[in-house]
Design an enzyme around this catalytic site. Sequence first.
Site, PDB file in Angstrom:
ATOM      1  N   GLY A 150       0.744  -1.211   0.108  1.00 50.05           N
ATOM      2  CA  GLY A 150      -0.078  -0.075   0.093  1.00 50.05           C
ATOM      3  C   GLY A 150       0.684   1.225   0.127  1.00 50.05           C
ATOM      4  O   GLY A 150       2.117   1.283   0.101  1.00 50.05           O
ATOM      5  N   CYS A 151       0.098   2.390  -0.176  1.00 52.00           N
ATOM      6  CA  CYS A 151       0.981   3.770  -0.521  1.00 52.00           C
ATOM      7  C   CYS A 151       1.420   4.052   0.973  1.00 52.00           C
ATOM      8  O   CYS A 151       2.679   4.506   1.094  1.00 52.00           O
ATOM      9  CB  CYS A 151      -0.008   4.743  -1.302  1.00 52.00           C
ATOM     10  SG  CYS A 151      -1.741   4.693  -0.408  1.00 52.00           S
ATOM     11  N   TYR A 152       0.721   4.376   1.914  1.00 50.98           N
ATOM     12  CA  TYR A 152       0.786   4.681   3.284  1.00 50.98           C
ATOM     13  C   TYR A 152       2.194   3.543   3.623  1.00 50.98           C
ATOM     14  O   TYR A 152       3.159   4.162   4.374  1.00 50.98           O
ATOM     15  CB  TYR A 152      -0.210   4.542   4.453  1.00 50.98           C
ATOM     16  CG  TYR A 152      -1.182   5.901   4.112  1.00 50.98           C
ATOM     17  CD1 TYR A 152      -0.655   7.046   3.899  1.00 50.98           C
ATOM     18  CD2 TYR A 152      -2.548   5.750   3.968  1.00 50.98           C
ATOM     19  CE1 TYR A 152      -1.529   8.071   3.999  1.00 50.98           C
ATOM     20  CE2 TYR A 152      -3.420   6.835   3.721  1.00 50.98           C
ATOM     21  CZ  TYR A 152      -2.838   7.991   3.870  1.00 50.98           C
ATOM     22  OH  TYR A 152      -3.773   9.090   3.914  1.00 50.98           O
ATOM     23  N   THR A 154       4.252   1.980   2.225  1.00 43.03           N
ATOM     24  CA  THR A 154       5.577   2.027   1.692  1.00 43.03           C
ATOM     25  C   THR A 154       6.239   3.345   2.371  1.00 43.03           C
ATOM     26  O   THR A 154       7.576   3.128   2.647  1.00 43.03           O
ATOM     27  CB  THR A 154       5.395   2.518   0.044  1.00 43.03           C
ATOM     28  OG1 THR A 154       4.796   1.246  -0.472  1.00 43.03           O
ATOM     29  CG2 THR A 154       6.807   2.641  -0.535  1.00 43.03           C
ATOM     30  N   SER A 155       5.775   4.340   2.442  1.00 43.57           N
ATOM     31  CA  SER A 155       6.409   5.661   2.984  1.00 43.57           C
ATOM     32  C   SER A 155       6.689   5.387   4.426  1.00 43.57           C
ATOM     33  O   SER A 155       7.775   5.905   4.925  1.00 43.57           O
ATOM     34  CB  SER A 155       5.303   6.829   2.929  1.00 43.57           C
ATOM     35  OG  SER A 155       4.106   6.628   3.857  1.00 43.57           O
TER      36      SER A 155
END
Length: 347
Positions: A150-152, A154-155
């Site tokens: 997911g995007c969150y 990954t960060s």
Amino acid sequence: MKIKVGIIGATGYAGAELVRILSAHPQVELVALVTQSYGGKAFCEVYPHLYKYVMLECRELDLPALADKADVVFTALPHGHAVPVAGEVLGRGKKFIDLGADFRFGRRDVYEQWYKVEHSGEKLLEQAVYGLPEIHRDKIRSASLVGNPGCYPTSVILGLAPLLRNGLIDPGSIIIDSKSGVSGAGRGLSLGTHFSEVNENFRAYNVGVHRHTPEIEQELSKLAGEDVVVSFTPHLTPMNRGILSTMYAGLKQEMTLEQVRSVYEEFYRSEFFVRLLPPGILPQTKAVTGSNHCDIVPVVDPRTGRVVVISAIDNLIKGAAGQAVQNMNLMFGLPETTGLDRPGLYP
């Protein structure tokens, strides 16, 4: 010989970014763009910016034909739809990359608890690899089934990995504050992403219950070698794309900024897509827009004994389509920067 690629869910935001990136990939031939809503339309009618670059028509799903035609199939679909596709694709000896949540978890019960749907592919979960290359590169190389992060997560995972792997922070002290652009909610219509609801507004949502929480905890726990429970609060910001995550954690011992930076420098020394920014420059979403980079900066707060880590990604690139292509490159033995080694857009 080029890799033949099929994409299911090609007209969502993440799917369209996959099409854009892969249309310029030197080792790829796009052979099928599947969509439920635009069957029979030229893809450039849906996304005119790709006129003369992508001249394929959108097609409705014929799964056996797609699995025969493609060497690798990507799905960019809502959760709960990827399992039958994966079974068909893998059964025909092809590779499969899911940009949804269906193959991100090692445990079926965790997925079902947070996503409220039954997972019918437990055997597939056993062979799925979590597709964060900077952490799981060797497993991805030999995988046939990858669950794109997911995007969150990954960060967050990239921001905290060096500290947890080296045992430098208290795993029970982690607080995560993340902000995302509206494209993270997808292309479907909803009141929450209506222009007049989002414009000149800034709000938290799904506090303590966001579905990316268990994904974050799963991967941070592996890095720490013990169970990690975090406080995670996402926010919606009035911008198209980008994620900025700010993470707070208590240091186990007193450390200088130079000492902490040296840990990050060593951890990411060979990583092209992770940029440890020079002192005095903080991550910002505009600096990574359109790129597969994750920009990171750690800051030590000696007064509180905490380290503050800031990271920025483009949620549709490193947080979705770019990372999926990075995984594909690894799975097919290509340099993982192929088709991705370019800076972002500014302003």
